[in-house]
Scaffold this active site. Sequence first.
Site, PDB file in Angstrom:
ATOM      1  N   LYS A  57      -0.918 -16.604   9.846  1.00 24.22           N
ATOM      2  CA  LYS A  57      -1.984 -17.619   9.746  1.00 24.22           C
ATOM      3  C   LYS A  57      -3.355 -16.957   9.833  1.00 24.22           C
ATOM      4  O   LYS A  57      -4.269 -17.265   9.067  1.00 24.22           O
ATOM      5  CB  LYS A  57      -1.841 -18.654  10.866  1.00 24.22           C
ATOM      6  N   THR A  95       4.641 -15.777  13.272  1.00 23.23           N
ATOM      7  CA  THR A  95       4.032 -16.457  12.129  1.00 23.23           C
ATOM      8  C   THR A  95       2.549 -16.684  12.396  1.00 23.23           C
ATOM      9  O   THR A  95       1.774 -16.840  11.462  1.00 23.23           O
ATOM     10  CB  THR A  95       4.713 -17.811  11.844  1.00 23.23           C
ATOM     11  N   ARG A 134       3.164 -18.801  22.497  1.00 17.92           N
ATOM     12  CA  ARG A 134       3.835 -19.127  23.748  1.00 17.92           C
ATOM     13  C   ARG A 134       3.597 -18.014  24.759  1.00 17.92           C
ATOM     14  O   ARG A 134       3.463 -16.851  24.395  1.00 17.92           O
ATOM     15  CB  ARG A 134       5.350 -19.248  23.526  1.00 17.92           C
TER      16      ARG A 134
END
Length: 740
Positions: free
Chosen positions: A592, A588, A481
């Site tokens: 990944k 998070t 974001r």
Amino acid sequence: MDKKEFLNELNGIDVRGKNVIALYNEISSLAMKCAGEITPTEGTRNAYYLSMEFLIGRGFFNNLMEIGVLDEVRKVLAGKGVDINIFEEIEDAALGNGGLGRLAVCFLDSAAGLGLPLHGYGIRYKYGLFKQAFENGYQIELPDDWQKFGDPWSIRREGEKRTVKYADMTVTAVPYDYPVFGKRINRLRLFQAEGSEEARKISEYLYPADDTEEGKILRIRQEYFFSAATVAELIENFVKRYGKKFDKFPKYNVIQLNDTHPVMAIAELIRILTTEYSIAFPAALSIARETFAYTNHTVLPEALETWKEEYVRKILPEIADIMIKVSLCAEKELSAYGEERISETAIYKGGQFYMANLAVYVAKKVNGVAKLHTEILKSKTFKAANSIYPDKFQNKTNGITHRRWLELCNVELSGLIDRTIGESWRSDISRLSKLKDFTREIAEEFIQIKTVKKRQLLKYIAQKENIEIQENFLVYSQIKRLHEYKRQLMTAFAVLELYFGLKDGSIKDFQPSVFIFGAKSAPSYKRAKAIIKFINEIAAYINSDAETNGLLKVVFVCNYNVSYAEKIVAGSDVSLQVSTAGLEASGTGNMKFMMNGAVTCGTMDGANIEIVELAGRENNYIFGATVEEIADIKQKGYKPAEYLEGNNKRAVETLIDGTFSDGGTGIFKELYDCLTAYGEPDCYFVLLDLKNYVQTLLEINYDYKDKKSFAIKQLENAANSAYFSSDRTIKEYAKDIWDL
Ligand SMILES: *Cc1c(COP(=O)(O)O)cnc(C)c1O
């Protein structure tokens, strides 16, 4: 229907004359039959995950993989002349904003995979997170009408609808169940609001604008809507099975509140018990205190929700009364702890409800989402509460499901892992650590796989964004974001410094590199939107310079979402995680990338700290001020102007020297002022860390020359990433919080 019957029926499908959407619906519906019943809650103890967001992404590939038929479907379709990749046209179900919503879905996936009874409850928004388009470099928002492709992975439960009452209206909550496939099939239940036009608005948009009274009231309505529908269902089911011995309610039900959005569920539970079942208030409150647990996701003060009593009372007078009553109970209970602590933990003060304080007081357990974040919660955000109930607070470092984020998005790397250590890591992720013994041995093969994933990514970018990048480029990515604390602006300046350095010859011997950005800005967040425009201007400028073209490119991918993330994390070399220390709760995205074999270039923040603890500082690139250093600088008085010199100055002043145009809007000047002027300039310490950042990017660039050593660093990250599988996180929740 079993797998064999499924494949028979699949073989029988006539694909002629059918478009992608029709085929998608037909195959998905068939797979739903094959999947069998969604496990409803059972007689044992169940956990319920209440979340305003579920950032599901694309269901098709993931669900077929979980059912165990993805490869067969690919083959059968290929036999009919259909490439399974056409289903990439089906857009994501983006019923969430970012990390918090994605976490919810990863958790459901892991619980199903581990065979644990965890069920998700939320809202079935008609429109998910907006679709992003760029017009002249500016973000514009288009409605995300995700249901236009059909919604074959859900079942409408007409017979289980119920009413949710507000002072001024009555709304029907209709559940839609989405199976979560795994060892057991759990369910995600999303409620749709039906009834009058006003009623339907409740499940129309995810996070409608809340800058007006009307907007705030709609938000309160939404939060109450799914919380109330859920609590009513749980109580009804309990009464059916066990009668009215409500002291047993917490034995069978544990409710996890994902952030403060569902916190009114607490008041609703108390309301039903006291008004419909004549339980005394103190008893109802103690039942609530045994039932709820709360996860905090951020320390940014603007994100800790407060609601004006006036607004809550207008539509939910009983809930307002109950929250005030709980507040009084808390005050009484804590009366021995002194004024200051009472005020800090107040649930109701100055005409406002402090939802996080309500959650902390009532919840049996409160958790942060990474070690550092939990420490900050204990020592700052909820310091007073922690001093009163030290046993409440726990850490549960976030995770990501390795099924979507490795097995599905990186079939090639998964295959290499299988060949190296066997396949058992897929069902027991802790075994991935066996890979640590082979990082040197398989480095060459890993390089080839990384090149394949990069080629796929760059081809996709060429199609979508119309920017060509060669596959020998080193790929740095920052996808998340858009927010000032995440410091995309700092990366933008760093890229400019690299560019100017290449132009004036001060940077030599540079490995060709591309910087990939992906981010959506909240529609009303002007400064974040200005940053998007700025980066798009930089990209256009740098990409069109023939002199540096073979060395440096910049791409801001449009409409970043889960499906785009799946490609970017697999095809990147460097994961940029550069938040101001202390402000990223966990992250998070960082996990990944790590799992797919990328090095982290980041600050000592959130889960980055645990990443380097596990994968080694020498295999990652840490820079920038630490939490302690920032606190220190703040105390002494931070003067960003002192860092505005040399290369930094040249990059930052492009905001005001006419290099880039903001179309006369003044938004670039505003960004500049925000760094250099105003009361508290550069409150995210962009200028402080910028120089170090550029040096670190150059260090990475230098190290990349030795392809094999660099690949080993990347593999060390993948090999040490098992800890970040949400299977590990869910096991911890199940043991320490849910007692499943
Ligand atoms: C994982 C993910 C996020 C969270 O990314 P962070 O870097 O942790 O902020 C946000 N959006 C999407 C689409 C994701 O897949």
